[in-house]
Design a protein around this motif. Structure first.
Motif, PDB file in Angstrom:
ATOM      1  N   CYS A 114       0.868  -1.201  -0.070  1.00  0.00           N
ATOM      2  CA  CYS A 114       0.207  -0.113  -0.043  1.00  0.00           C
ATOM      3  C   CYS A 114       0.982   1.251   0.032  1.00  0.00           C
ATOM      4  O   CYS A 114       0.535   2.140   0.381  1.00  0.00           O
ATOM      5  CB  CYS A 114      -1.093   0.020   1.002  1.00  0.00           C
ATOM      6  SG  CYS A 114      -2.354  -1.482   1.219  1.00  0.00           S
ATOM      7  N   GLN A 115       1.992   1.058  -0.751  1.00  0.00           N
ATOM      8  CA  GLN A 115       2.844   2.447  -0.664  1.00  0.00           C
ATOM      9  C   GLN A 115       2.544   2.961  -2.055  1.00  0.00           C
ATOM     10  O   GLN A 115       3.391   2.852  -2.917  1.00  0.00           O
ATOM     11  CB  GLN A 115       4.247   2.086  -0.660  1.00  0.00           C
ATOM     12  CG  GLN A 115       4.847   1.474   0.840  1.00  0.00           C
ATOM     13  CD  GLN A 115       6.246   1.144   0.893  1.00  0.00           C
ATOM     14  OE1 GLN A 115       7.096   2.053   0.916  1.00  0.00           O
ATOM     15  NE2 GLN A 115       6.575   0.016   0.954  1.00  0.00           N
ATOM     16  N   PHE A 116       1.356   3.469  -2.433  1.00  0.00           N
ATOM     17  CA  PHE A 116       0.892   3.776  -3.481  1.00  0.00           C
ATOM     18  C   PHE A 116       1.460   5.196  -4.218  1.00  0.00           C
ATOM     19  O   PHE A 116       1.894   5.177  -5.248  1.00  0.00           O
ATOM     20  CB  PHE A 116      -0.634   4.230  -3.346  1.00  0.00           C
ATOM     21  CG  PHE A 116      -1.495   2.912  -3.259  1.00  0.00           C
ATOM     22  CD1 PHE A 116      -1.183   1.745  -3.334  1.00  0.00           C
ATOM     23  CD2 PHE A 116      -2.489   3.459  -1.915  1.00  0.00           C
ATOM     24  CE1 PHE A 116      -1.998   0.709  -2.971  1.00  0.00           C
ATOM     25  CE2 PHE A 116      -2.960   1.931  -1.159  1.00  0.00           C
ATOM     26  CZ  PHE A 116      -2.960   1.072  -2.032  1.00  0.00           C
ATOM     27  N   ALA A 117       1.898   6.105  -3.300  1.00  0.00           N
ATOM     28  CA  ALA A 117       2.557   7.179  -3.610  1.00  0.00           C
ATOM     29  C   ALA A 117       3.975   6.869  -4.230  1.00  0.00           C
ATOM     30  O   ALA A 117       4.491   7.422  -5.365  1.00  0.00           O
ATOM     31  CB  ALA A 117       2.838   8.361  -2.366  1.00  0.00           C
ATOM     32  N   LYS A 118       4.516   5.994  -3.569  1.00  0.00           N
ATOM     33  CA  LYS A 118       5.896   5.712  -3.833  1.00  0.00           C
ATOM     34  C   LYS A 118       5.882   4.736  -5.114  1.00  0.00           C
ATOM     35  O   LYS A 118       6.850   4.939  -5.883  1.00  0.00           O
ATOM     36  CB  LYS A 118       6.476   4.550  -3.029  1.00  0.00           C
ATOM     37  CG  LYS A 118       7.918   4.106  -2.912  1.00  0.00           C
ATOM     38  CD  LYS A 118       8.966   5.267  -2.945  1.00  0.00           C
ATOM     39  CE  LYS A 118      10.212   4.800  -3.056  1.00  0.00           C
ATOM     40  NZ  LYS A 118      11.392   5.659  -3.041  1.00  0.00           N
ATOM     41  N   PHE A 119       4.768   4.036  -5.542  1.00  0.00           N
ATOM     42  CA  PHE A 119       4.791   3.282  -6.485  1.00  0.00           C
ATOM     43  C   PHE A 119       4.417   4.233  -7.925  1.00  0.00           C
ATOM     44  O   PHE A 119       5.243   4.121  -8.887  1.00  0.00           O
ATOM     45  CB  PHE A 119       3.331   2.567  -6.699  1.00  0.00           C
ATOM     46  CG  PHE A 119       2.808   1.843  -7.868  1.00  0.00           C
ATOM     47  CD1 PHE A 119       3.230   0.618  -8.492  1.00  0.00           C
ATOM     48  CD2 PHE A 119       2.079   2.467  -8.721  1.00  0.00           C
ATOM     49  CE1 PHE A 119       2.996   0.194  -9.658  1.00  0.00           C
ATOM     50  CE2 PHE A 119       1.749   2.082 -10.016  1.00  0.00           C
ATOM     51  CZ  PHE A 119       2.338   0.874 -10.539  1.00  0.00           C
ATOM     52  N   TRP A 120       3.667   5.240  -7.683  1.00  0.00           N
ATOM     53  CA  TRP A 120       3.526   6.233  -8.833  1.00  0.00           C
ATOM     54  C   TRP A 120       4.879   6.856  -9.003  1.00  0.00           C
ATOM     55  O   TRP A 120       5.300   7.212 -10.191  1.00  0.00           O
ATOM     56  CB  TRP A 120       2.388   7.015  -8.584  1.00  0.00           C
ATOM     57  CG  TRP A 120       1.058   6.799  -8.644  1.00  0.00           C
ATOM     58  CD1 TRP A 120       0.020   6.649  -7.574  1.00  0.00           C
ATOM     59  CD2 TRP A 120       0.430   5.929  -9.798  1.00  0.00           C
ATOM     60  NE1 TRP A 120      -0.910   5.835  -7.930  1.00  0.00           N
ATOM     61  CE2 TRP A 120      -0.711   5.358  -9.479  1.00  0.00           C
ATOM     62  CE3 TRP A 120       0.841   5.922 -11.156  1.00  0.00           C
ATOM     63  CZ2 TRP A 120      -1.814   4.887 -10.354  1.00  0.00           C
ATOM     64  CZ3 TRP A 120      -0.066   5.069 -12.117  1.00  0.00           C
ATOM     65  CH2 TRP A 120      -1.073   4.437 -11.435  1.00  0.00           C
ATOM     66  N   GLU A 121       5.658   7.162  -8.211  1.00  0.00           N
ATOM     67  CA  GLU A 121       6.791   8.112  -8.106  1.00  0.00           C
ATOM     68  C   GLU A 121       7.737   7.100  -8.993  1.00  0.00           C
ATOM     69  O   GLU A 121       8.695   7.744  -9.597  1.00  0.00           O
ATOM     70  CB  GLU A 121       7.353   8.337  -6.652  1.00  0.00           C
ATOM     71  CG  GLU A 121       8.707   9.341  -6.697  1.00  0.00           C
ATOM     72  CD  GLU A 121       8.633  10.809  -7.181  1.00  0.00           C
ATOM     73  OE1 GLU A 121       9.361  11.251  -7.816  1.00  0.00           O
ATOM     74  OE2 GLU A 121       7.230  11.035  -7.110  1.00  0.00           O
ATOM     75  N   THR A 122       7.807   5.711  -8.373  1.00  0.00           N
ATOM     76  CA  THR A 122       8.921   5.191  -9.311  1.00  0.00           C
ATOM     77  C   THR A 122       8.414   4.804 -10.746  1.00  0.00           C
ATOM     78  O   THR A 122       9.340   4.623 -11.571  1.00  0.00           O
ATOM     79  CB  THR A 122       8.685   3.525  -8.529  1.00  0.00           C
ATOM     80  OG1 THR A 122       9.161   3.854  -7.229  1.00  0.00           O
ATOM     81  CG2 THR A 122       9.716   2.666  -9.146  1.00  0.00           C
ATOM     82  N   CYS A 123       7.228   4.859 -11.124  1.00  0.00           N
ATOM     83  CA  CYS A 123       6.626   4.509 -12.280  1.00  0.00           C
ATOM     84  C   CYS A 123       7.258   5.685 -13.350  1.00  0.00           C
ATOM     85  O   CYS A 123       7.349   5.431 -14.703  1.00  0.00           O
ATOM     86  CB  CYS A 123       5.233   4.569 -12.319  1.00  0.00           C
ATOM     87  SG  CYS A 123       4.394   2.987 -11.920  1.00  0.00           S
ATOM     88  N   LYS A 124       7.617   6.688 -12.848  1.00  0.00           N
ATOM     89  CA  LYS A 124       8.167   7.932 -13.576  1.00  0.00           C
ATOM     90  C   LYS A 124       9.253   7.395 -14.463  1.00  0.00           C
ATOM     91  O   LYS A 124       9.674   8.184 -15.495  1.00  0.00           O
ATOM     92  CB  LYS A 124       8.263   9.125 -12.839  1.00  0.00           C
ATOM     93  CG  LYS A 124       7.176   9.741 -12.290  1.00  0.00           C
ATOM     94  CD  LYS A 124       7.366  11.010 -11.317  1.00  0.00           C
ATOM     95  CE  LYS A 124       6.326  11.761 -10.602  1.00  0.00           C
ATOM     96  NZ  LYS A 124       6.859  12.998  -9.876  1.00  0.00           N
ATOM     97  N   ASP A 125      10.222   6.795 -13.698  1.00  0.00           N
ATOM     98  CA  ASP A 125      11.204   6.267 -14.442  1.00  0.00           C
ATOM     99  C   ASP A 125      11.188   5.462 -15.752  1.00  0.00           C
ATOM    100  O   ASP A 125      12.088   5.052 -16.329  1.00  0.00           O
ATOM    101  CB  ASP A 125      12.073   5.507 -13.512  1.00  0.00           C
ATOM    102  CG  ASP A 125      12.621   6.353 -12.312  1.00  0.00           C
ATOM    103  OD1 ASP A 125      12.633   7.594 -12.541  1.00  0.00           O
ATOM    104  OD2 ASP A 125      12.971   5.771 -11.143  1.00  0.00           O
TER     105      ASP A 125
END
Length: 220
Positions: A114-125
């Motif tokens: 449930c680290q959703f913000a971290k997920f989207w942040e990593t997706c940027k790469d």
């Protein structure tokens, strides 16, 4: 309708191919082409994808990393199904450190924890790749919503903007598509068995004989 018929006929053809020659390396070109079809047309067929990974296990010299990545992306989009986990079981450990495979594993772990913000942040790469996977963001947001529905009774809009990685306008459209709406900065979910506090019921009975033995033991 014509596209639906084509998709159905392709699915049937692949199923027949697997029925006749499952796990034979000669069918890899057709199966791998089918993976590209799933990506381009936002469809999903887990069994053929799993068969590809199994063939790669038997014939490691035939491993195609870009195909593995695409299979894992489609499996990630299928959450909360366990498809991604099942696929990872078939991937050799040494491959787990290659290219985008280890990155996808990290993304899956962010979602499951449930680290959703971290997920989207990593997706940027990886946006250059993910933007070419139709339906990826929508599938992930639907999964996140499923988690929220069984966890919370209500969530502030400010958090939803972060969890879904959307603008206010995009959030309104997404909520509408899911028959939800914001009221005074909060979105409420229908009560269900998972998002309500439960009162534990004790069913063990205490007999007089048992009580007598406990009292006798405690008086010694």
């Amino acid at each position: 309708p014509r596209l639906c018929l084509f998709a159905a006929s392709m699915k049937d053809a692949i199923a027949a191919l697997l029925e006749a020659e499952r796990y034979k390396p000669d069918i890899l070109p057709q199966l791998e082409e089918y993976v590209h079809y799933q990506i381009s047309n936002n469809t999903y067929d887990f069994e053929p994808n799993l068969a590809i990974l199994k063939i790669y296990q038997f014939y490691p010299e035939r491993i195609n990393i870009p195909i593995v990545v695409r299979i894992l992306v489609k499996a990630l989009m299928a959450l909360p199904k366990t498809d991604f986990l099942l696929c990872m079981y078939l991937i050799p450990e040494k491959m787990g450190d290659k290219d985008f495979v280890s990155d996808l594993l990290n993304l899956a772990q962010f979602l499951e924890s449930c680290q959703f913000a971290k997920f989207w942040e990593t997706c940027k790469d990886f946006r250059e790749f993910l933007d070419n996977v139709p339906g990826f963001d929508d599938a992930i947001r639907s999964y996140i919503l499923t988690v929220l529905r069984v966890t919370y009774q209500r969530v502030d809009v400010s958090l939803l903007l972060e969890y879904f990685n959307v603008t206010s306008e995009e959030l309104t459209a997404f909520l509408t598509s899911k028959d939800l709406k914001e009221v005074d900065g909060v979105v409420e979910f229908v009560l269900n068995d998972e998002n309500q506090a439960k009162t534990k019921k004790f069913t063990d009975s205490l007999t007089l004989d048992h009580l007598a033995r406990v009292l006798t033991a405690s008086s010694r």
